[in-house]
Write an enzyme that holds these catalytic residues in place. Sequence first.
Site, PDB file in Angstrom:
ATOM      1  N   LYS A  82      -7.439   8.418   0.615  1.00  0.00           N
ATOM      2  CA  LYS A  82      -6.297   8.311  -0.093  1.00  0.00           C
ATOM      3  C   LYS A  82      -5.996   9.693  -0.681  1.00  0.00           C
ATOM      4  CE  LYS A  82      -5.075   6.014  -4.570  1.00  0.00           C
ATOM      5  NZ  LYS A  82      -5.582   5.234  -5.435  1.00  0.00           N
ATOM      6  N   SER A 157      -2.635   1.528  -5.894  1.00  0.00           N
ATOM      7  CA  SER A 157      -2.073   2.683  -5.599  1.00  0.00           C
ATOM      8  C   SER A 157      -2.560   3.077  -4.295  1.00  0.00           C
ATOM      9  CB  SER A 157      -2.182   3.859  -6.506  1.00  0.00           C
ATOM     10  OG  SER A 157      -3.731   4.000  -6.822  1.00  0.00           O
ATOM     11  N   SER A 181      -6.102  -0.737  -8.069  1.00  0.00           N
ATOM     12  CA  SER A 181      -5.561   0.172  -6.860  1.00  0.00           C
ATOM     13  C   SER A 181      -6.314  -0.012  -5.704  1.00  0.00           C
ATOM     14  CB  SER A 181      -5.376   1.335  -7.649  1.00  0.00           C
ATOM     15  OG  SER A 181      -4.282   1.585  -8.248  1.00  0.00           O
TER      16      SER A 181
END
Length: 481
Positions: A82, A157, A181
């Site tokens: 990420k 996210s 997330s």
Amino acid sequence: MSLSDPFYLSATRLAAAIRDREVSSLELLEAFLGRVKNRNEPLNLVVTVDAERAREQARAADEAVASGAVLGPLHGVPMTIKDSFSTAGMRTTSGAPELASYVPEVDAVPVARLRAAGAVVFGKTNLPLYAGDVQSYNEVFGQSNNPWDASRTVGGSSGGSAGALAAGFTPLELGSDIGGSIRNPAHSCGVMGHKPSYRIVPAQGQIPGPPGTLTQADIAVAGPLARTVEDLELGLNLLAGPDAWESVGWQLALPEPRQKRIEDFRVAVWVDDSFCPLSVESRDLLHGAARAVEEAGARVSWEARPDFEFSYSGRVFAQLLGAAQCGGFSHDQIEKMAAEVAQGGGEAFVEGATLRHRGWLSANERRLQLRRKWFDFFADWDVVLMPVSPVPAIPHDHTEAMSLRTIVVDGESRPYGEQMKWMGLVGVAYLPSTVVPVGLTGAGLPVGMQLVGPYLEDRTTLEFARHLTEMMGGFRRPPDF
């Protein structure tokens, strides 16, 4: 390469293939690089690739295998990360225009632990600006599209992370979670994710805060996403443990699962609540999973609840989330946000963003009271089955401030923030949660379920996840993948 279709094999299986010389790390890397090159463009999940440095690492990994060196559990396995986690020598933006060219000199702690286990990091995956939305888009890289339906979000996210797993671009991912997330993208993309108990995985080196920040935000955690429970367990084993400062005197010894056999689990089902109603299709899929657990012989209660109201916990979560996310905001930013939220609801979040310290202490005491009630509840129950979100992956919607957006639940317009309520119920109390897919809607969209356990008993939710995925089928590939 002897592995004809490596893209949906687990990280555990790929590591074994490298150790056993079925395939080389470089061969695997080239395969994944080719897949990303050929299939990423319409999805926009992988936003940075550093092929040459990854090739150097893969060659070194292969030399280590040939020399008979001691190998780590992820030795030579290619993977993505990420884009909120700092990666030494590789661009890390957190979706922010001001960081579009930022290249860290040091890995974030979780990244360093994965590399120490032998992982070959070849790319970064998309997210919202500063990891601050349940959709994944930003001004630097644009919008990520769901492999199940490109008109819908991958969630957020850690949306690029979950989407990359679903698309077969990576066997393992590193995500973060403060308001869901890890869990929301796993649910949206039909993969698996584990939100660890708070503070068992150091997250230094994640952005936000600004590069160099040492504070680990309240509620926020780092954890693995994968397509198998086995890989989630491997990821947690590698990531969990005290940081360098604390390891002088502290060690982490997570307890073994409370139960091993499905028949021995004591399971509470908390799916229906007027504070955050679900779509009928989502509720039916979750009920079906709970009934399968019951039919398998587990002791199941559909009425057992901790001794507090969901709505009360939701307000405490919103206050503490606001405080955790807005510590670095200017007064002008907070005033602007307050004006937006006043139009669309969410006053508790703004209240949290503007709390004085004594107000935060009061909110924290309310949180501790909630944690105590959870502690008492888990004396009688091993896991709780919960929704992740009221609906499957939503259509892309970037038109308004988040506080003014809505979602549609069976034709009814509901506040956008309801996507976080079920996840906030867990996160505010620092509890572990494992998300696994439990089925598809009529439109072919995946729906995930949260398996929630007692604080620090992450291995219990993972063990239960193993049983549930065997019953419900686990991960399945999106159409055309």
